[in-house]
Design an enzyme around this catalytic site. Structure first.
Site, short mmCIF file in Angstrom:
data_model
loop_
_atom_site.label_atom_id
_atom_site.label_comp_id
_atom_site.label_asym_id
_atom_site.label_seq_id
_atom_site.Cartn_x
_atom_site.Cartn_y
_atom_site.Cartn_z
N ASP A 126 115.96 50.64 1.62
CA ASP A 126 116.57 50.26 0.33
C ASP A 126 117.03 51.50 -0.43
O ASP A 126 116.88 51.58 -1.64
CB ASP A 126 115.52 49.48 -0.47
CG ASP A 126 116.18 48.60 -1.52
OD1 ASP A 126 115.46 48.15 -2.42
OD2 ASP A 126 117.40 48.41 -1.43
N LYS A 137 118.96 53.69 -2.53
CA LYS A 137 120.03 53.41 -3.48
C LYS A 137 119.82 54.27 -4.71
O LYS A 137 118.71 54.81 -4.91
CB LYS A 137 120.03 51.92 -3.85
CG LYS A 137 118.71 51.43 -4.40
CD LYS A 137 118.71 49.92 -4.53
CE LYS A 137 117.38 49.39 -4.99
NZ LYS A 137 117.34 47.92 -5.03
N ASN A 151 116.64 54.44 -6.92
CA ASN A 151 115.37 54.85 -6.30
C ASN A 151 115.28 56.36 -6.13
O ASN A 151 114.34 56.87 -5.53
CB ASN A 151 115.22 54.20 -4.92
CG ASN A 151 114.93 52.72 -5.01
OD1 ASN A 151 114.60 52.23 -6.09
ND2 ASN A 151 115.06 52.02 -3.91
#
Ligand SMILES: c1ccc2[nH]c(C3CCN(c4ncnc5[nH]ncc45)CC3)nc2c1
Length: 325
Positions: free
Chosen positions: A148, A150, A153
């Site tokens: 994940d 992105k 983050n």
């Protein structure tokens, strides 16, 4: 769990719980929980500022396997110690909540910098990209697929270097709408095989790195559309367009990763680190933070939260900083 402890002066360990922290303010809020800025009240690290992610079990973990998964993922985080990956300092739970205590990252999200700068020059961008390459290499060497990757983050420490945060436990749960079981998180950086749930391996993270590199250099992701269905179609089928400002080495670097067949994507980190995009950059210097980042946050003190959204930190109503009981 070993992380439920805090060595005291005579070396004995005292259990840690929410009462050992003063909850100062909210810095993040999602469907399944909140993240607070907290100050440790006790122990050798009394006075230290941390980020406390507080997850409401009832709303996220309806099955025992979800709890087991979260605890397993948590134990991976406890063992990972790497300059560009946020650590897990303490972890404990009550019947209602799971608490993850992490070092506080005062620089806010990397893309907060990009929002103010618009986009970065290649010389500036590649410092962040090199740190991300090392972080992904380290995660994959521990059998962890980030899945994940992105902008939200990727956080900045007070010295301007990056830290990967979250590891998808909350975001993954937060993003999945348990009622419709459809993914409702950020799609722009997600690999095609993750979107189509065809199963994925570490190559999915390298696709996301390609999409992030494109965004940092162009000021927007490679695939965009206001309509989510059309965004998915773009990710799955549309050819990437490169503005004339992209250098050939930047296009060549990104093209190693934005390949829809994960088996054709470059995942060999020696080849990645050896790419001409990083020419002149010594990765040992990057690893030891001897390469200056393009931007260093200006923080007044260790509780400074100027790089966090006032939507959370100033909201008196829905985000009372009172300790969750
Ligand atoms: C569920 C609900 C709300 C959330 N907000 C987050 C962000 C909040 C900002 N983060 C951090 N900020 C400062 N230091 C930090 N140290 N570690 C993280 C961190 C990153 C996580 N994750 C969530 C998951």
């Amino acid at each position: 769990l070993e992380a439920d402890a805090d060595a005291n002066n005579d070396g004995a360990v005292d259990p840690v719980d929410a009462s050992d922290f003063k909850f100062l303010r909210v810095i993040g809020c999602g469907g399944y929980g909140k993240v607070f800025q907290v100050r440790k009240r006790t122990g050798r690290d009394e006075g230290t500022i941390y980020a406390a992610k507080v997850l409401k079990k009832a709303s996220v973990m309806t099955k025992k396997k979800d709890i087991a998964h979260a605890l397993a993922e948590r134990s991976i985080l406890e063992k990972i110690d790497f300059p560009f990956i946020v650590g897990l300092k303490y972890a404990f739970q009550t019947d209602e909540r799971l608490y993850l205590i992490m070092p506080y990252l005062g620089g806010g999200e990397l893309f907060g910098v990009l929002d103010s700068e618009g986009f970065l020059l290649e010389e500036e961008a590649r410092v962040y990209i090199a740190e991300l390459v090392l972080a992904l290499e380290h995660l994959h060497s521990h059998g962890v697929i980030y899945r994940d990757l992105k902008p939200e983050n990727i956080m900045l420490t007070s010295d301007g270097h990056i830290k990967l945060t979250d590891f998808g436990m909350c975001k993954q749960l937060e993003a999945k709408n348990v009622k419709t079981n459809t993914f409702c998180g950020t799609l722009e950086y997600m690999a095609p095989e993750v979107i189509t749930a065809e199963g994925h391996n570490c190559a999915a993270d390298w696709w996301s790195l390609g999409a992030l590199t494109y965004d940092i250099l162009a000021g927007r992701p490679p695939f965009t559309h206001p309509n989510r269905k059309k965004l998915v179609d773009n990710i799955l089928y549309v050819r990437v367009q490169y503005h004339k400002t992209f250098t050939s080495r930047a296009k060549s670097f990104i093209r190693m990763f934005l390949r829809r067949n994960p088996d054709q994507r470059v995942i060999n980190t020696d080849r990645i680190k050896g790419h001409v995009f990083f020419s002149g950059l010594d990765f040992d210097d990057v690893l030891h933070k001897r390469v200056s980042p393009p931007f260093v946050p200006t923080l007044a003190d260790d509780t400074d939260h100027k790089y966090f959204s006032k939507e959370f930190t100033d909201c008196p109503v829905c985000h009372s900083p009172a300790p969750p009981v």
